[in-house]
Design a protein around this motif. Structure first.
Motif, PDB file in Angstrom:
ATOM      1  N   GLY A  27       0.810  -1.209   0.000  1.00 11.64           N
ATOM      2  CA  GLY A  27       0.000   0.000   0.000  1.00 11.64           C
ATOM      3  C   GLY A  27       0.842   1.257   0.000  1.00 11.64           C
ATOM      4  O   GLY A  27       2.043   1.215   0.233  1.00 11.64           O
ATOM      5  N   LEU A  54       5.081   4.663  -6.215  1.00 12.95           N
ATOM      6  CA  LEU A  54       5.227   3.300  -6.697  1.00 12.95           C
ATOM      7  C   LEU A  54       6.236   2.578  -5.826  1.00 12.95           C
ATOM      8  O   LEU A  54       7.093   3.186  -5.210  1.00 12.95           O
ATOM      9  CB  LEU A  54       5.586   3.236  -8.179  1.00 12.95           C
ATOM     10  CG  LEU A  54       6.808   3.940  -8.722  1.00 12.95           C
ATOM     11  CD1 LEU A  54       8.057   3.108  -8.535  1.00 12.95           C
ATOM     12  CD2 LEU A  54       6.605   4.199 -10.200  1.00 12.95           C
ATOM     13  N   GLU A  87       3.455  -2.295  -7.074  1.00 15.07           N
ATOM     14  CA  GLU A  87       2.394  -1.379  -6.659  1.00 15.07           C
ATOM     15  C   GLU A  87       2.626  -0.018  -7.304  1.00 15.07           C
ATOM     16  O   GLU A  87       3.739   0.478  -7.337  1.00 15.07           O
ATOM     17  CB  GLU A  87       2.378  -1.201  -5.143  1.00 15.07           C
ATOM     18  CG  GLU A  87       2.039  -2.460  -4.391  1.00 15.07           C
ATOM     19  CD  GLU A  87       2.037  -2.225  -2.900  1.00 15.07           C
ATOM     20  OE1 GLU A  87       1.437  -1.233  -2.452  1.00 15.07           O
ATOM     21  OE2 GLU A  87       2.649  -3.036  -2.188  1.00 15.07           O
ATOM     22  N   PHE A  88       1.540   0.561  -7.790  1.00 12.62           N
ATOM     23  CA  PHE A  88       1.600   1.878  -8.419  1.00 12.62           C
ATOM     24  C   PHE A  88       0.324   2.601  -8.006  1.00 12.62           C
ATOM     25  O   PHE A  88      -0.770   2.174  -8.341  1.00 12.62           O
ATOM     26  CB  PHE A  88       1.688   1.716  -9.934  1.00 12.62           C
ATOM     27  CG  PHE A  88       2.036   2.954 -10.701  1.00 12.62           C
ATOM     28  CD1 PHE A  88       2.309   4.171 -10.097  1.00 12.62           C
ATOM     29  CD2 PHE A  88       2.092   2.891 -12.087  1.00 12.62           C
ATOM     30  CE1 PHE A  88       2.635   5.291 -10.833  1.00 12.62           C
ATOM     31  CE2 PHE A  88       2.413   4.008 -12.836  1.00 12.62           C
ATOM     32  CZ  PHE A  88       2.688   5.209 -12.208  1.00 12.62           C
ATOM     33  N   TRP A  89       0.474   3.679  -7.241  1.00 14.43           N
ATOM     34  CA  TRP A  89      -0.656   4.393  -6.661  1.00 14.43           C
ATOM     35  C   TRP A  89      -0.688   5.840  -7.139  1.00 14.43           C
ATOM     36  O   TRP A  89       0.346   6.463  -7.334  1.00 14.43           O
ATOM     37  CB  TRP A  89      -0.542   4.400  -5.138  1.00 14.43           C
ATOM     38  CG  TRP A  89      -0.522   3.041  -4.556  1.00 14.43           C
ATOM     39  CD1 TRP A  89       0.579   2.299  -4.229  1.00 14.43           C
ATOM     40  CD2 TRP A  89      -1.646   2.233  -4.259  1.00 14.43           C
ATOM     41  NE1 TRP A  89       0.194   1.077  -3.733  1.00 14.43           N
ATOM     42  CE2 TRP A  89      -1.167   1.018  -3.744  1.00 14.43           C
ATOM     43  CE3 TRP A  89      -3.021   2.418  -4.380  1.00 14.43           C
ATOM     44  CZ2 TRP A  89      -2.007  -0.007  -3.349  1.00 14.43           C
ATOM     45  CZ3 TRP A  89      -3.860   1.401  -3.975  1.00 14.43           C
ATOM     46  CH2 TRP A  89      -3.358   0.205  -3.468  1.00 14.43           C
ATOM     47  N   TRP A  99      -6.179   7.027  -2.200  1.00 15.14           N
ATOM     48  CA  TRP A  99      -5.273   6.497  -3.214  1.00 15.14           C
ATOM     49  C   TRP A  99      -6.025   5.549  -4.136  1.00 15.14           C
ATOM     50  O   TRP A  99      -6.904   4.808  -3.701  1.00 15.14           O
ATOM     51  CB  TRP A  99      -4.124   5.749  -2.542  1.00 15.14           C
ATOM     52  CG  TRP A  99      -3.167   6.637  -1.825  1.00 15.14           C
ATOM     53  CD1 TRP A  99      -3.128   6.879  -0.479  1.00 15.14           C
ATOM     54  CD2 TRP A  99      -2.118   7.413  -2.387  1.00 15.14           C
ATOM     55  NE1 TRP A  99      -2.110   7.750  -0.176  1.00 15.14           N
ATOM     56  CE2 TRP A  99      -1.461   8.094  -1.339  1.00 15.14           C
ATOM     57  CE3 TRP A  99      -1.653   7.603  -3.689  1.00 15.14           C
ATOM     58  CZ2 TRP A  99      -0.375   8.939  -1.544  1.00 15.14           C
ATOM     59  CZ3 TRP A  99      -0.568   8.443  -3.897  1.00 15.14           C
ATOM     60  CH2 TRP A  99       0.056   9.104  -2.834  1.00 15.14           C
ATOM     61  N   LEU A 100      -5.642   5.565  -5.398  1.00 12.04           N
ATOM     62  CA  LEU A 100      -6.210   4.680  -6.408  1.00 12.04           C
ATOM     63  C   LEU A 100      -5.090   3.844  -7.010  1.00 12.04           C
ATOM     64  O   LEU A 100      -3.952   4.312  -7.116  1.00 12.04           O
ATOM     65  CB  LEU A 100      -6.859   5.489  -7.534  1.00 12.04           C
ATOM     66  CG  LEU A 100      -7.927   6.508  -7.162  1.00 12.04           C
ATOM     67  CD1 LEU A 100      -8.302   7.356  -8.381  1.00 12.04           C
ATOM     68  CD2 LEU A 100      -9.153   5.798  -6.605  1.00 12.04           C
ATOM     69  N   ASP A 101      -5.414   2.641  -7.442  1.00 12.90           N
ATOM     70  CA  ASP A 101      -4.451   1.843  -8.187  1.00 12.90           C
ATOM     71  C   ASP A 101      -4.250   2.552  -9.524  1.00 12.90           C
ATOM     72  O   ASP A 101      -5.198   2.766 -10.282  1.00 12.90           O
ATOM     73  CB  ASP A 101      -5.005   0.437  -8.396  1.00 12.90           C
ATOM     74  CG  ASP A 101      -4.051  -0.481  -9.140  1.00 12.90           C
ATOM     75  OD1 ASP A 101      -3.298  -0.002 -10.020  1.00 12.90           O
ATOM     76  OD2 ASP A 101      -4.066  -1.684  -8.864  1.00 12.90           O
ATOM     77  N   ALA A 102      -3.020   2.931  -9.821  1.00 16.16           N
ATOM     78  CA  ALA A 102      -2.738   3.708 -11.026  1.00 16.16           C
ATOM     79  C   ALA A 102      -3.150   2.988 -12.301  1.00 16.16           C
ATOM     80  O   ALA A 102      -3.565   3.626 -13.272  1.00 16.16           O
ATOM     81  CB  ALA A 102      -1.249   4.060 -11.096  1.00 16.16           C
ATOM     82  N   ARG A 103      -3.079   1.665 -12.294  1.00 15.16           N
ATOM     83  CA  ARG A 103      -3.365   0.902 -13.514  1.00 15.16           C
ATOM     84  C   ARG A 103      -4.857   0.776 -13.808  1.00 15.16           C
ATOM     85  O   ARG A 103      -5.235   0.474 -14.928  1.00 15.16           O
ATOM     86  CB  ARG A 103      -2.728  -0.468 -13.409  1.00 15.16           C
ATOM     87  CG  ARG A 103      -1.206  -0.396 -13.368  1.00 15.16           C
ATOM     88  CD  ARG A 103      -0.607  -1.790 -13.182  1.00 15.16           C
ATOM     89  NE  ARG A 103       0.807  -1.699 -12.979  1.00 15.16           N
ATOM     90  CZ  ARG A 103       1.418  -1.928 -11.828  1.00 15.16           C
ATOM     91  NH1 ARG A 103       0.725  -2.271 -10.764  1.00 15.16           N
ATOM     92  NH2 ARG A 103       2.718  -1.838 -11.725  1.00 15.16           N
ATOM     93  N   THR A 104      -5.692   0.996 -12.809  1.00 17.38           N
ATOM     94  CA  THR A 104      -7.136   0.904 -13.043  1.00 17.38           C
ATOM     95  C   THR A 104      -7.805   2.280 -13.043  1.00 17.38           C
ATOM     96  O   THR A 104      -8.984   2.379 -13.365  1.00 17.38           O
ATOM     97  CB  THR A 104      -7.814   0.009 -11.987  1.00 17.38           C
ATOM     98  OG1 THR A 104      -7.602   0.562 -10.694  1.00 17.38           O
ATOM     99  CG2 THR A 104      -7.269  -1.416 -12.051  1.00 17.38           C
ATOM    100  N   TYR A 132      -5.447   4.259 -18.271  1.00 18.46           N
ATOM    101  CA  TYR A 132      -4.034   4.197 -17.911  1.00 18.46           C
ATOM    102  C   TYR A 132      -3.124   3.994 -19.123  1.00 18.46           C
ATOM    103  O   TYR A 132      -2.153   4.738 -19.308  1.00 18.46           O
ATOM    104  CB  TYR A 132      -3.834   3.071 -16.886  1.00 18.46           C
ATOM    105  CG  TYR A 132      -2.410   2.715 -16.601  1.00 18.46           C
ATOM    106  CD1 TYR A 132      -1.650   3.479 -15.725  1.00 18.46           C
ATOM    107  CD2 TYR A 132      -1.811   1.600 -17.196  1.00 18.46           C
ATOM    108  CE1 TYR A 132      -0.322   3.149 -15.449  1.00 18.46           C
ATOM    109  CE2 TYR A 132      -0.498   1.268 -16.923  1.00 18.46           C
ATOM    110  CZ  TYR A 132       0.236   2.043 -16.054  1.00 18.46           C
ATOM    111  OH  TYR A 132       1.534   1.715 -15.795  1.00 18.46           O
TER     112      TYR A 132
END
Length: 159
Positions: A27, A54, A87-89, A99-104, A132
């Motif tokens: 996280g 990240l 992880e990429f936020w 925070w959001l998952d950067a890929r979604t 993304y």
């Protein structure tokens, strides 16, 4: 009455407790707003709605950024393929708190971001956003002008 064996077991457990927290974290981490600096451009991270993080490298260390564009370019310049970064936020531009998952996430293209990459993350798609993969493609194509100081690799060769 406590036996020596129970006392020894308890002592070992107490000694091992600090090691339990040494494994890789998961996280995003808290950003010290106005104090932490962007890993890529070295600017102070102060605009909450545009922050990104990240987790990368063999030690899975967290890296903090003031703009999603800085995060993408840093990953490329440091041989951290985004599809392999665990992880990429990105901060939710709408509230500047979650925070959001950067890929979604989806990325608004009608904003001005701190380093002028001009993408802002949102949880849902709308008429002014791109997914993304499209955001990363636009950064790779250089279609997003930036105020970011030149990194060691140029945008054209980083991708």
């Amino acid at each position: 009455m406590v036996s020596r064996r129970d006392m020894l077991k308890g002592s070992v457990a107490v000694l091992l407790m600090p090691l339990a927290g040494c494994g890789p974290s998961v996280g995003p981490e808290e950003i010290s707003w106005g104090r932490d600096v962007c890993e890529h451009c070295r600017m102070i991270i102060s605009e909450r709605p545009f922050a990104a993080e990240l987790r990368a490298g063999s030690r899975k260390r967290i890296h903090k950024f003031d703009d999603i564009g800085c995060a993408v370019h840093w990953a490329k310049a440091n041989d951290q393929p985004l599809d392999q970064v665990p992880e990429f936020w990105v901060m939710n531009h709408g509230d500047g708190k979650t925070w959001l998952d950067a890929r979604t996430a989806h990325y608004r293209v009608d904003v001005r971001s701190p380093m002028n990459y001009n993408f802002a993350a949102e949880p849902n798609r709308n008429d002014a956003s791109v997914p993304y993969d499209e955001m990363v493609r636009r950064l790779a194509a250089g279609s997003s002008h930036s105020d970011c100081p030149s990194p060691s690799l140029s945008v054209a060769t980083a991708f």
